[in-house]
Design a protein around this motif. Structure first.
Motif: not given
Length: 808
Positions: A123, A129, A132, A136, A219, A221
């Motif tokens: 993330q 960062d 996850l 995820s 989102g 990622i």
């Protein structure tokens, strides 16, 4: 005057104490650099703060694993007769070997096959960062048969549940192709691609599928692809720490530091499970070899048994014969017994030949324990046990040492000796078995002669029935041994065990942050201290007035402050300045050496140019003129003449013109200034022989004429470090003042001035320190706004760490 002069001289002796190293003084020099040290510490701590904030948090997972110090049975069940073996080297050596084996690439590779670590999900955040792991919202399925992009993060962003953009935020990546060496890829411009969720993405450097597993409308990622080799290198390195949990227990503690707590715990669990699996496979290896060997023997006997059973059934049906007479029965039983023994001996012979082949190829992994096949020879079993033990010990040592190490060479020697002894035993057993085979075959031949006297029908029946029962006996024996080996494999269990599965600690390790702050604090302190120390040691310039006074063999008459205004006529134009006050103090100190009620001739000199000699001469002459003393400033430096532009003089005729007899009258070269009682005699044009002119009788005559006219004569002489003829000038003066400049003149100059005093016999020599910062002055009124320039400087910040402007 003479007594006063002598009293001052008696206080200054050569062999000065200032040359001795004083650690306290050296330490006190650091005080003025304290602001720089504090600033360095603040900057270092700021860098440490940024490092902590930009460093991913580290989580630790721990587990416990029991290591059985006794190696388990290498054979099958209890039938092998193999005893338990303790690896040489003791507990510590065994634990160390197992620790290295747990961290080996082979074990790490098998553990990673059970885990999904090939894709990391993050993330994005401002500093770091956040990883996850198993949470995820997207999942990436990677085709590793295709070229893949590694070494950098791939950004996946979406604003709806159907489409997404794939971008490459980093500049440098690696292109990995299976079976080939990776290539470096540089993207100078941002790379952005648009795709749909669930569809295959195929680019020249990337092939994967992105699926949205959580119904998030938008989102962002970051994903990172990891090759298998990269993961194995990472997890077989220092990331995993293995150590004895307790000195009295055979338990290893396993610790791993990862960016996600559960990720580390999952890896430790997989690592321990794979270790147990490999250990169990190793323990079952001999039993498996035994089963395979017996199966190969049973396969051949089964065909023979089927043949005899089929023929026996056909014969009985055709001849209606089911019973054997007494004589036939006796012969039948004897032949059956002899052939059974012969079959067993041939079976043993085959085993011995196979074992000799294994020894010849040094393939000890394929050795079958003789006790598993019913061969109860104690010497043979003992040698094979020793050979298996030594081979296992060699494998354990090779986890930590190389083939060239003394311990490995020693074990290799023992293996060779044991293998040689085993070969001799095998040859003896093989010969004995062959002898028994020959004997049994001879006895069978005699029984068959007796058998031939029977009727032909009974002979045929006995042959068929004998063949069937012989094969049945062999198969029964082999199946019994195979069953024992199979039961041993099925019931075998690992001697090591997992004491405690890994526990994920959700609290990051904070000790590392503290350590980083301490490291950067130390660097911020040590770095400037070391640099300043080197500068202080290597810097040979005069920076301490007190140290200077200790090194001089003469009095220090005055300390002239820095001329921050760059006004040369400081005494005349700024009479209330600190510089003017310092020259008043200089005039007062001179009066203690040469009384005011007599004519005064002063020579101002220095060691090298640039120390402020002319500046001092001008202002010293000015202070006498201000005090109603008829004063003349004579520029004797014809090598580098001063123009005295501050006085707006118009004539160019000067000292060199008079000494070279171009001018007859002294009054023709004297120039009046706009200031009362202050005249100047310039150096004039640059002559070809200035040294000869200064040493001439005409110069002495000039001085005598000037002494009759002026109360004070100030001679601005050439630097004595360059012009030796300056000594001709200073012989005819009442006082010689050598100007040294703060943070400019070197300490070696002091030795030269001291040498001038004693080697040249000049007793009326004194020193003046020029360009001294206000913080080094003994009178502190300058710092509290008593003088005019201090009021001006307080309006700015340039007085915080001092000024570099000099009085010249």
């Amino acid at each position: 005057m003479k007594d006063s002069h002598l009293n001052m001289e008696n206080n200054f002796k050569p062999g000065d104490q200032g040359l001795a190293f004083d650690p306290i003084k050296f330490f006190l020099k650091y005080i003025k650099y304290l602001p720089y040290i504090i600033l360095s510490i603040i900057i270092s701590l700021a860098i440490g703060y940024f490092v902590n904030k930009s460093t991913p948090p580290v989580y630790q997972a721990n587990s416990k694993f029991y290591i059985n110090q006794e190696v388990g049975n290498n054979g099958v069940l209890n039938l092998t007769g193999l005893s338990k073996v303790v690896v040489s080297g003791g507990i510590d050596q065994e634990m160390a070997n197992q620790s290295v084996f747990l961290k080996s690439r082979s074990v790490a590779s098998k553990a990673l096959e059970k885990l999904d670590f090939e894709v990391d999900y993050f993330q994005p955040s401002f500093f770091i960062d956040n990883e996850l792991y198993k949470s995820s919202p997207i999942v990436a399925q990677v085709d590793w048969e295709h070229a893949q992009l590694t070494g950098g993060k791939i950004k996946i962003a979406w604003t709806d549940t159907e489409n997404f953009t794939l971008s490459l935020p980093d500049e440098i990546y690696k292109k990995n192709i299976k079976g080939s060496q990776s290539e470096e890829l540089i993207f100078e411009t941002p790379q952005i691609f648009k795709f749909k969720f669930g569809e295959d993405i195929e680019l020249p450097f990337l092939k994967l599928r992105i699926s949205l597993v959580k119904n998030l409308p938008e989102g962002e990622i970051l994903i990172n692809l990891n090759t298998k080799n990269t993961l194995v290198s990472k997890y077989s390195g220092d990331m995993v720490q293995i150590f004895p949990y307790d000195n009295l227990a055979s338990v290893l503690g396993l610790t791993i530091n990862t960016s996600h707590p559960q990720k580390g715990a999952d890896y430790l669990d997989a690592l321990m499970e794979v270790y147990l699996q490999l250990e169990l496979e190793e323990k079952n290896r001999i039993a498996k070899n035994t089963v395979e060997f017996i199966d190969s023997q049973i396969s051949g006997v089964s065909d023979s048994l089927s043949f005899f059973e089929s023929n026996l059934e056909t014969f009985r049906s055709g001849n209606k014969t089911y019973n054997i007479e007494m004589e036939s029965s006796t012969v039948y039983q004897e032949l059956t017994r002899l052939e059974s023994e012969l079959s067993q001996e041939k079976f043993n012979k085959d085993y011995f030949e196979n074992l000799k082949n294994y020894l010849a190829r040094e393939n000890y992994d394929q050795i079958i324990a003789p006790s598993a096949l019913g061969i109860q020879d104690g010497n043979l079993n003992s040698l094979i046990n020793s050979l298996i033990t030594l081979q296992q010990e060699r494998s354990n040592i090779l986890y930590t040492q190389t083939e060239a190490s003394p311990r490995v060479r020693e074990v290799n020697r023992k293996i060779q000796d044991t293998s040689g002894s085993l070969g001799e035993v095998l040859r003896s057993l093989s010969n004995n078995t062959q002898f028994r085979i020959n004997e049994l075959e001879s006895r069978i031949a005699r029984s068959e002669n007796q058998f031939r006297r029977l009727p032909s029908t009974e002979q045929d029946l006995i042959k068929l029935q004998r063949g069937r029962e012989l094969n049945e006996t062999i198969i029964t024996f082999l199946q019994q041994r195979r069953a024992e080996a199979a039961i041993s494999m099925a019931s075998s269990s690992s001697s090591n065990k997992i004491v405690e599965y890994a526990q994920a600690n959700n609290n990051p390790i904070t000790v590392k942050h503290t350590a980083i702050y301490l490291i950067f604090f130390g660097l911020g302190f040590i770095f400037p201290v070391v640099i300043i120390g080197i500068v202080l040691v290597l810097d040979n310039r005069i920076k301490d007035p007190k140290e200077l006074e200790g090194m001089l063999a003469m009095p220090l008459l005055a300390k002239i402050p820095q001329n921050t205004t760059q006004i040369v006529l400081a005494v005349l134009k700024e009479p209330r300045s600190a510089i003017a006050e310092s020259f008043r103090a200089l005039k007062t100190n001179i009066s203690f050496v040469v009384p005011l009620d007599r004519q005064l001739t002063i020579a101002v000199s220095s060691t090298l140019s640039g120390e402020g000699k002319t500046f001092t001469a001008i202002n010293l002459a000015s202070i006498y003129a201000v005090n109603k003393k008829k004063t003349i400033l004579v520029s004797c430096d014809m090598f580098k003449p001063s123009t005295f532009k501050e006085f707006d003089l118009k004539g160019k005729v000067g000292l060199s013109n008079y000494l070279s007899k171009q001018v007859d009258s002294v009054f023709d070269i004297i120039q009046n200034t706009t200031y009362p009682d202050f005249d100047i005699l310039t150096s004039g044009g640059i002559p070809p022989n200035p040294s000869d002119l200064l040493a001439s009788e005409r110069f002495i005559s000039l001085l005598n004429q000037l002494k009759k006219i002026y109360d004070v004569i100030i001679l601005d002489t050439p630097p004595v470090g360059l012009i030796s003829q300056s000594f001709e000038v200073i012989k005819h003066v009442d006082l010689i003042s050598f100007v040294l400049r703060y943070n400019y003149s070197e300490k070696s100059f002091i030795e030269e001035i001291n040498a001038i005093k004693y080697k040249k016999g000049l007793q009326n020599i004194y020193a003046i320190l020029n360009d001294v910062p206000s913080k080094e002055l003994t009178y502190r009124g300058y710092n509290y706004g008593y003088y005019e320039e201090s009021k001006r400087e307080r309006k700015g910040l340039k007085g915080i760490f001092g000024s570099n402007k000099a009085a010249v």
